[in-house]
Design a protein around this motif. Sequence first.
Motif, mmCIF file in Angstrom:
data_model
loop_
_atom_site.group_PDB
_atom_site.id
_atom_site.type_symbol
_atom_site.label_atom_id
_atom_site.label_comp_id
_atom_site.label_asym_id
_atom_site.label_seq_id
_atom_site.Cartn_x
_atom_site.Cartn_y
_atom_site.Cartn_z
ATOM 1 N N THR A 7 0.842 -1.198 0.000
ATOM 2 C CA THR A 7 0.000 0.000 0.000
ATOM 3 C C THR A 7 0.872 1.241 0.000
ATOM 4 N N GLU A 8 0.280 2.327 -0.423
ATOM 5 C CA GLU A 8 0.820 3.660 -0.197
ATOM 6 C C GLU A 8 -0.240 4.382 0.613
ATOM 7 N N THR A 9 0.184 5.262 1.505
ATOM 8 C CA THR A 9 -0.751 5.863 2.450
ATOM 9 C C THR A 9 -0.551 7.369 2.556
ATOM 10 N N THR A 10 -1.376 7.975 3.406
ATOM 11 C CA THR A 10 -1.273 9.415 3.636
ATOM 12 C C THR A 10 -0.238 9.746 4.703
ATOM 13 N N ASP A 18 -4.278 8.361 9.352
ATOM 14 C CA ASP A 18 -3.841 8.132 7.974
ATOM 15 C C ASP A 18 -4.629 7.005 7.321
ATOM 16 N N LYS A 19 -4.661 7.048 5.989
ATOM 17 C CA LYS A 19 -5.440 6.098 5.201
ATOM 18 C C LYS A 19 -4.650 5.661 3.975
ATOM 19 N N ILE A 20 -5.114 4.598 3.367
ATOM 20 C CA ILE A 20 -4.519 4.067 2.137
ATOM 21 C C ILE A 20 -4.890 4.969 0.961
ATOM 22 N N VAL A 21 -3.904 5.231 0.076
ATOM 23 C CA VAL A 21 -4.157 5.981 -1.158
ATOM 24 C C VAL A 21 -3.907 5.130 -2.402
ATOM 25 N N LEU A 34 -4.860 -6.867 -8.288
ATOM 26 C CA LEU A 34 -5.495 -5.604 -7.938
ATOM 27 C C LEU A 34 -4.428 -4.522 -7.983
ATOM 28 N N ASP A 35 -4.759 -3.415 -8.602
ATOM 29 C CA ASP A 35 -3.846 -2.270 -8.660
ATOM 30 C C ASP A 35 -4.702 -1.036 -8.851
ATOM 31 N N THR A 36 -4.898 -0.287 -7.783
ATOM 32 C CA THR A 36 -5.780 0.870 -7.872
ATOM 33 C C THR A 36 -5.382 1.959 -6.890
ATOM 34 N N LEU A 37 -5.649 3.176 -7.296
ATOM 35 C CA LEU A 37 -5.614 4.282 -6.349
ATOM 36 C C LEU A 37 -6.839 4.141 -5.453
ATOM 37 N N VAL A 38 -6.791 4.787 -4.301
ATOM 38 C CA VAL A 38 -7.862 4.706 -3.308
ATOM 39 C C VAL A 38 -8.157 6.112 -2.815
ATOM 40 N N ASP A 39 -9.437 6.427 -2.704
ATOM 41 C CA ASP A 39 -9.828 7.716 -2.143
ATOM 42 C C ASP A 39 -9.664 7.650 -0.625
ATOM 43 N N PRO A 40 -8.710 8.407 -0.074
ATOM 44 C CA PRO A 40 -8.484 8.335 1.372
ATOM 45 C C PRO A 40 -9.495 9.136 2.194
ATOM 46 N N GLU A 41 -10.330 9.902 1.523
ATOM 47 C CA GLU A 41 -11.316 10.746 2.200
ATOM 48 C C GLU A 41 -10.670 11.719 3.185
ATOM 49 N N GLY A 61 -12.444 10.232 -7.287
ATOM 50 C CA GLY A 61 -13.258 9.328 -8.095
ATOM 51 C C GLY A 61 -12.922 7.857 -7.921
ATOM 52 N N TYR A 62 -11.885 7.543 -7.169
ATOM 53 C CA TYR A 62 -11.539 6.144 -6.916
ATOM 54 C C TYR A 62 -12.305 5.636 -5.699
ATOM 55 N N PRO A 63 -12.447 4.315 -5.567
ATOM 56 C CA PRO A 63 -13.163 3.778 -4.412
ATOM 57 C C PRO A 63 -12.401 4.007 -3.108
ATOM 58 N N THR A 64 -13.143 4.021 -2.011
ATOM 59 C CA THR A 64 -12.523 4.079 -0.694
ATOM 60 C C THR A 64 -12.041 2.679 -0.327
#
Length: 167
Positions: A7-10, A18-21, A34-41, A61-64
């Motif tokens: 993962t990459e995170t905030t 902090d959250k996953i990005v 799986l390879d996606t950006l993530v909305d960290p909100e 616009g990416y999923p959380t």
Amino acid sequence: MFVYLDTETTGRGIAWGDKIVEISIVGENGFVLLDTLVDPERDIPWQVTQIHGITNEMCEGYPTIEELIPEINDIVRGKKVVIYNSSYDIQFFPDRLGQADEVLCAMRTYARFKEKGDRKWVKLSQAAEEVGHVWDGNAHRSLPDTQACRSVWVWLLKNNREFNQTF
């Protein structure tokens, strides 16, 4: 069966909110599962963007992570999940990847095998270089880091008979 995750995170951890990005999972054969950006909100601090290059705008616009959890659980269910520095990454998952058969830390395993003295860790970039990994993409993005982790683990399986017999 192994799968590899990064993962990459905030930032530093969930204790700081902090959250996953970004998340990537690669299968045993090296295929991307799986390879996606993530909305960290939340905002990504500029200092963190300097490390992995992921901006707030890129994640729009990416999923959380909450929306991705069912898919992640389906991928890891019953498998051995290998993560470089697993104690860092698993904190970002509500069930700490509980669907997996086992979560294994490639960083600690590699450091023990290479007998780095008192060090409990070796940077992924150093371990990857030592095992002859050829980078495809930028370090500090989840897919290239996942592929590097896979290279380190495969090297360990090939070069440590006792370790290989464990798995």
